[in-house]
Motif scaffolding. Structure first.
Motif: not given
Length: 61
Positions: A11-12, A14-19
């Motif tokens: 699941t990690s 599918f984490a958000d993209t970095p800012p």
């Protein structure tokens, strides 16, 4: 049990993209002098303190 742990680790992915990187600094805002009204602020605070002390003394008498 191994399959559950393996699937939970995925699941990690599918984490958000970095800012995005921060924008370059622009011109700094003008600084405000602290000493302009400092004497007035001290005078007002001392006179307010004297007023409150006198009010407390009158209330206790």
């Amino acid at each position: 049990m191994f399959l559950v742990v393996f699937l939970l680790q995925q699941t990690s992915v599918f984490a958000d993209t970095p800012p995005p990187p921060p924008s370059p600094p622009g011109p700094l805002p003008p600084g405000l002098p602290l000493d302009g009204g400092l004497f007035l602020l001290v005078a007002i605070s001392i006179s307010y303190g004297i007023y409150k002390l006198n009010k407390i003394k009158k209330a206790s008498n």
